[in-house]
Design a protein around this motif. Structure first.
Motif, PDB file in Angstrom:
ATOM      1  N   HIS A 267       0.841 -26.681  29.221  1.00  0.00           N
ATOM      2  CA  HIS A 267      -0.097 -25.754  28.967  1.00  0.00           C
ATOM      3  C   HIS A 267       0.366 -24.326  28.674  1.00  0.00           C
ATOM      4  CE1 HIS A 267      -3.798 -22.936  30.165  1.00  0.00           C
ATOM      5  NE2 HIS A 267      -3.532 -22.934  28.760  1.00  0.00           N
ATOM      6  N   TYR A 268       0.447 -24.101  27.296  1.00  0.00           N
ATOM      7  CA  TYR A 268       1.133 -22.920  26.636  1.00  0.00           C
ATOM      8  C   TYR A 268       0.868 -21.488  27.519  1.00  0.00           C
ATOM      9  CZ  TYR A 268       3.511 -20.309  22.740  1.00  0.00           C
ATOM     10  OH  TYR A 268       4.304 -19.577  22.146  1.00  0.00           O
ATOM     11  N   TRP A 269      -0.328 -21.292  27.858  1.00  0.00           N
ATOM     12  CA  TRP A 269      -0.635 -20.192  28.470  1.00  0.00           C
ATOM     13  C   TRP A 269      -0.984 -20.213  30.048  1.00  0.00           C
ATOM     14  CZ3 TRP A 269       0.579 -16.981  25.198  1.00  0.00           C
ATOM     15  CH2 TRP A 269       0.166 -17.025  24.041  1.00  0.00           C
ATOM     16  N   HIS A 270      -0.253 -21.285  30.584  1.00  0.00           N
ATOM     17  CA  HIS A 270      -0.590 -21.582  32.065  1.00  0.00           C
ATOM     18  C   HIS A 270      -0.377 -20.494  32.981  1.00  0.00           C
ATOM     19  CE1 HIS A 270       0.583 -22.672  36.265  1.00  0.00           C
ATOM     20  NE2 HIS A 270      -0.694 -23.656  36.144  1.00  0.00           N
ATOM     21  N   TYR A 271       0.727 -19.783  32.681  1.00  0.00           N
ATOM     22  CA  TYR A 271       1.361 -18.665  33.560  1.00  0.00           C
ATOM     23  C   TYR A 271       0.553 -17.362  33.250  1.00  0.00           C
ATOM     24  CZ  TYR A 271       4.106 -14.552  34.641  1.00  0.00           C
ATOM     25  OH  TYR A 271       4.430 -13.265  35.192  1.00  0.00           O
ATOM     26  N   GLN A 272       0.085 -16.979  32.086  1.00  0.00           N
ATOM     27  CA  GLN A 272      -0.586 -16.037  31.756  1.00  0.00           C
ATOM     28  C   GLN A 272      -2.008 -15.754  32.330  1.00  0.00           C
ATOM     29  OE1 GLN A 272       1.333 -17.823  29.555  1.00  0.00           O
ATOM     30  NE2 GLN A 272       2.809 -16.219  28.907  1.00  0.00           N
ATOM     31  N   LEU A 273      -2.664 -17.117  32.168  1.00  0.00           N
ATOM     32  CA  LEU A 273      -4.022 -17.288  32.540  1.00  0.00           C
ATOM     33  C   LEU A 273      -4.234 -17.156  33.990  1.00  0.00           C
ATOM     34  CD1 LEU A 273      -5.673 -19.740  30.056  1.00  0.00           C
ATOM     35  CD2 LEU A 273      -6.139 -17.214  30.196  1.00  0.00           C
ATOM     36  N   ALA A 274      -3.176 -17.836  34.735  1.00  0.00           N
ATOM     37  CA  ALA A 274      -3.169 -17.994  36.008  1.00  0.00           C
ATOM     38  C   ALA A 274      -3.028 -16.597  36.593  1.00  0.00           C
ATOM     39  CB  ALA A 274      -1.881 -18.853  36.723  1.00  0.00           C
ATOM     40  N   ARG A 275      -2.088 -15.687  36.077  1.00  0.00           N
ATOM     41  CA  ARG A 275      -1.776 -14.467  36.515  1.00  0.00           C
ATOM     42  C   ARG A 275      -3.019 -13.542  36.327  1.00  0.00           C
ATOM     43  NH1 ARG A 275       3.663 -11.005  36.615  1.00  0.00           N
ATOM     44  NH2 ARG A 275       2.730  -9.032  36.905  1.00  0.00           N
ATOM     45  N   ILE A 276      -3.543 -13.683  35.207  1.00  0.00           N
ATOM     46  CA  ILE A 276      -4.938 -12.995  35.122  1.00  0.00           C
ATOM     47  C   ILE A 276      -5.856 -13.058  36.229  1.00  0.00           C
ATOM     48  CG2 ILE A 276      -6.714 -12.168  33.463  1.00  0.00           C
ATOM     49  CD1 ILE A 276      -4.497 -12.421  31.084  1.00  0.00           C
ATOM     50  N   ALA A 277      -6.073 -14.568  36.420  1.00  0.00           N
ATOM     51  CA  ALA A 277      -7.017 -14.960  36.860  1.00  0.00           C
ATOM     52  C   ALA A 277      -6.794 -14.523  38.535  1.00  0.00           C
ATOM     53  CB  ALA A 277      -6.804 -16.651  36.996  1.00  0.00           C
ATOM     54  N   HIS A 278      -5.449 -14.445  39.246  1.00  0.00           N
ATOM     55  CA  HIS A 278      -5.473 -13.962  40.496  1.00  0.00           C
ATOM     56  C   HIS A 278      -5.885 -12.498  40.531  1.00  0.00           C
ATOM     57  CE1 HIS A 278      -2.020 -17.346  41.721  1.00  0.00           C
ATOM     58  NE2 HIS A 278      -3.295 -18.020  41.255  1.00  0.00           N
ATOM     59  N   ALA A 279      -5.191 -11.902  39.429  1.00  0.00           N
ATOM     60  CA  ALA A 279      -5.862 -10.421  39.677  1.00  0.00           C
ATOM     61  C   ALA A 279      -7.248 -10.142  39.680  1.00  0.00           C
ATOM     62  CB  ALA A 279      -4.967  -9.637  38.559  1.00  0.00           C
ATOM     63  N   ALA A 280      -7.948 -10.923  38.753  1.00  0.00           N
ATOM     64  CA  ALA A 280      -9.266 -10.771  38.591  1.00  0.00           C
ATOM     65  C   ALA A 280     -10.206 -11.296  39.765  1.00  0.00           C
ATOM     66  CB  ALA A 280      -9.731 -11.529  37.337  1.00  0.00           C
ATOM     67  N   LYS A 281      -9.810 -12.542  40.154  1.00  0.00           N
ATOM     68  CA  LYS A 281     -10.511 -12.883  41.201  1.00  0.00           C
ATOM     69  C   LYS A 281     -10.431 -12.263  42.387  1.00  0.00           C
ATOM     70  CE  LYS A 281     -12.031 -16.234  38.531  1.00  0.00           C
ATOM     71  NZ  LYS A 281     -13.548 -16.308  38.047  1.00  0.00           N
ATOM     72  N   ALA A 282      -9.192 -11.473  42.780  1.00  0.00           N
ATOM     73  CA  ALA A 282      -8.914 -10.508  43.881  1.00  0.00           C
ATOM     74  C   ALA A 282      -9.824  -9.535  43.929  1.00  0.00           C
ATOM     75  CB  ALA A 282      -7.524 -10.179  43.952  1.00  0.00           C
ATOM     76  N   GLU A 283     -10.435  -9.046  42.798  1.00  0.00           N
ATOM     77  CA  GLU A 283     -11.459  -7.894  42.569  1.00  0.00           C
ATOM     78  C   GLU A 283     -12.883  -8.360  42.439  1.00  0.00           C
ATOM     79  OE1 GLU A 283     -10.112  -4.921  43.415  1.00  0.00           O
ATOM     80  OE2 GLU A 283      -8.137  -5.781  43.701  1.00  0.00           O
ATOM     81  N   GLY A 284     -13.056  -9.501  42.476  1.00  0.00           N
ATOM     82  CA  GLY A 284     -14.354 -10.309  42.219  1.00  0.00           C
ATOM     83  C   GLY A 284     -14.982 -10.343  40.741  1.00  0.00           C
ATOM     84  N   LEU A 285     -13.969 -10.319  39.777  1.00  0.00           N
ATOM     85  CA  LEU A 285     -14.184 -10.148  38.355  1.00  0.00           C
ATOM     86  C   LEU A 285     -14.110 -11.755  37.645  1.00  0.00           C
ATOM     87  CD1 LEU A 285     -11.885  -7.188  37.482  1.00  0.00           C
ATOM     88  CD2 LEU A 285     -14.321  -7.010  38.341  1.00  0.00           C
ATOM     89  N   GLN A 286     -14.827 -11.749  36.638  1.00  0.00           N
ATOM     90  CA  GLN A 286     -14.510 -12.872  35.626  1.00  0.00           C
ATOM     91  C   GLN A 286     -13.310 -13.040  35.156  1.00  0.00           C
ATOM     92  OE1 GLN A 286     -18.484 -12.819  33.821  1.00  0.00           O
ATOM     93  NE2 GLN A 286     -18.995 -14.698  35.313  1.00  0.00           N
ATOM     94  N   VAL A 287     -13.121 -14.174  34.678  1.00  0.00           N
ATOM     95  CA  VAL A 287     -11.925 -14.166  33.417  1.00  0.00           C
ATOM     96  C   VAL A 287     -12.492 -14.865  32.147  1.00  0.00           C
ATOM     97  CG1 VAL A 287      -9.358 -14.968  32.787  1.00  0.00           C
ATOM     98  CG2 VAL A 287     -10.328 -14.257  35.447  1.00  0.00           C
ATOM     99  N   VAL A 288     -12.120 -14.436  30.939  1.00  0.00           N
ATOM    100  CA  VAL A 288     -12.419 -15.283  29.671  1.00  0.00           C
ATOM    101  C   VAL A 288     -11.032 -15.418  28.940  1.00  0.00           C
ATOM    102  CG1 VAL A 288     -13.705 -14.996  27.786  1.00  0.00           C
ATOM    103  CG2 VAL A 288     -14.747 -13.821  29.818  1.00  0.00           C
ATOM    104  N   ASP A 289     -11.164 -16.695  28.626  1.00  0.00           N
ATOM    105  CA  ASP A 289      -9.732 -16.929  27.874  1.00  0.00           C
ATOM    106  C   ASP A 289     -10.171 -16.524  26.184  1.00  0.00           C
ATOM    107  OD1 ASP A 289      -7.453 -17.821  26.757  1.00  0.00           O
ATOM    108  OD2 ASP A 289      -7.976 -19.987  26.984  1.00  0.00           O
ATOM    109  N   GLY A 290      -9.162 -16.122  25.499  1.00  0.00           N
ATOM    110  CA  GLY A 290      -9.329 -15.697  24.134  1.00  0.00           C
ATOM    111  C   GLY A 290      -9.580 -16.702  22.940  1.00  0.00           C
ATOM    112  N   PRO A 291      -9.211 -16.278  21.913  1.00  0.00           N
ATOM    113  CA  PRO A 291      -9.450 -17.317  20.503  1.00  0.00           C
ATOM    114  C   PRO A 291      -8.661 -18.460  20.572  1.00  0.00           C
ATOM    115  CG  PRO A 291      -8.603 -15.397  19.936  1.00  0.00           C
ATOM    116  CD  PRO A 291      -8.645 -15.087  21.404  1.00  0.00           C
TER     117      PRO A 291
END
Length: 311
Positions: A184-208
């Motif tokens: 998965h090409y964006w595994h690291y990036q999406l996982a890092r964003i997800a960790h930061a977002a979920k820690a603050e109770g935020l949603q995560v949306v993948d791009g195009p």
């Protein structure tokens, strides 16, 4: 068990320079549409596109699709008037603003400060309009945790693979695909964003995913993002809306099993038990919490009956 859920399974990208596309966005079937003033609008059209966005927000029925607009980046000459004019003229109809190129917390705080003043001067409820912050540079990825904490207005973090690819000098010209990469090409990036977002109770949306003819590739991209904790994905063509809505909602089977887990776990707690077996598997509090989230999303998406009213 009740939980307020905002669905962002699909975010329809809608050029602010195209009134016909704006007119179709509210009835597109997407959970959310963002009327874009940034990358999809030529520099010579950006000022005129504001009027299209304002008219679109004011004139159409957005009860079925959440309305957002994407401003130009804080480092550009247009962003200031984007916020002032759109919010002043159509802020009461607006749900969120998407902020591109959030390299660190200061970019978000700058927008928040201006937005607060505009809301106040326009007689709007201060703080009602939310922000969605795009992470699309090496600096933004490094500072993603501080970006996620930068404002109480933030509702989601959005990954921008195109500008991120350019920022880090990665190979490839087809945005979002990662063709040829062994995994998965964006595994690291999406996982890092997800960790930061979920820690603050935020949603995560993948791009195009730019190859609109590659339906299965788009589905795979949605599946990979969902497995990493993303709540939805951009749709840059109407054909991508339905598969995104499907992938980012629980399946009927998954939802019904989660509902059984919640019911049986509640009965076990009432009986003074700390765990219970459901469908041959032991269920504890952690599993119950996951099941509760699945049930909430399934009800909001109409997969299970008893869904909450639209928020």
């Amino acid at each position: 068990m009740t939980e307020e859920v905002t669905l962002r399974r699909s975010q329809l990208a809608t050029p602010g320079s195209d009134p016909k596309m704006i007119a179709r966005a509210p009835d597109s079937g997407a959970d959310e549409a963002f009327l874009d003033l940034e990358d999809s609008v030529a520099p010579s059209e950006k000022v005129a596109a504001r009027d299209n966005v304002i008219e679109g927000l004011r004139e159409y029925d957005w009860s079925e699709t959440k309305p957002c607009f994407r401003m130009n980046g804080v480092e550009t000459e247009w962003w200031y008037d984007d916020v002032i004019e759109v919010v002043r003229e159509a802020g009461e109809y607006l749900d969120t603003i998407m902020v591109p190129m959030c390299h660190d917390a200061s970019y978000v705080q700058t927008v928040d400060d201006l937005l607060t003043q505009v809301e106040h001067n326009a007689g709007l409820e201060v703080g009602r309009i939310g922000l969605q912050c795009q992470i699309e540079s090496a600096a933004g990825m490094t500072n993603v945790a501080e970006v996620a904490r930068a404002s109480d207005r933030i509702e989601s973090l959005v990954f921008g693979p195109g500008d991120y690819t350019a920022s880090v000098g990665a190979a490839g010209l087809t945005i979002g695909s990662g063709e040829g990469y062994p995994g998965h090409y964006w595994h690291y990036q999406l996982a890092r964003i997800a960790h930061a977002a979920k820690a603050e109770g935020l949603q995560v949306v993948d791009g195009p995913y730019a190859d609109i003819d590659d339906a299965e590739g788009f589905r795979d991209s949605c599946r990979h993002a969902s497995l990493l904790g993303c709540d939805g994905k951009w749709a840059i063509h109407p054909s991508q809306i339905e598969p995104a809505n499907e992938v980012f909602a629980p399946s009927q089977e998954e939802a019904e099993r989660a509902e059984r887990i919640v019911t049986e776990y509640e009965r076990a707690m009432d009986a003074g038990k700390g765990a219970v077996s459901v469908d041959g598997e032991m269920v504890d509090e952690a599993t119950n919490k996951m099941a509760q989230r699945i049930v909430a999303r399934a009800r909001r998406a109409g997969v299970l009956s008893g869904g909450a009213s639209a928020d």
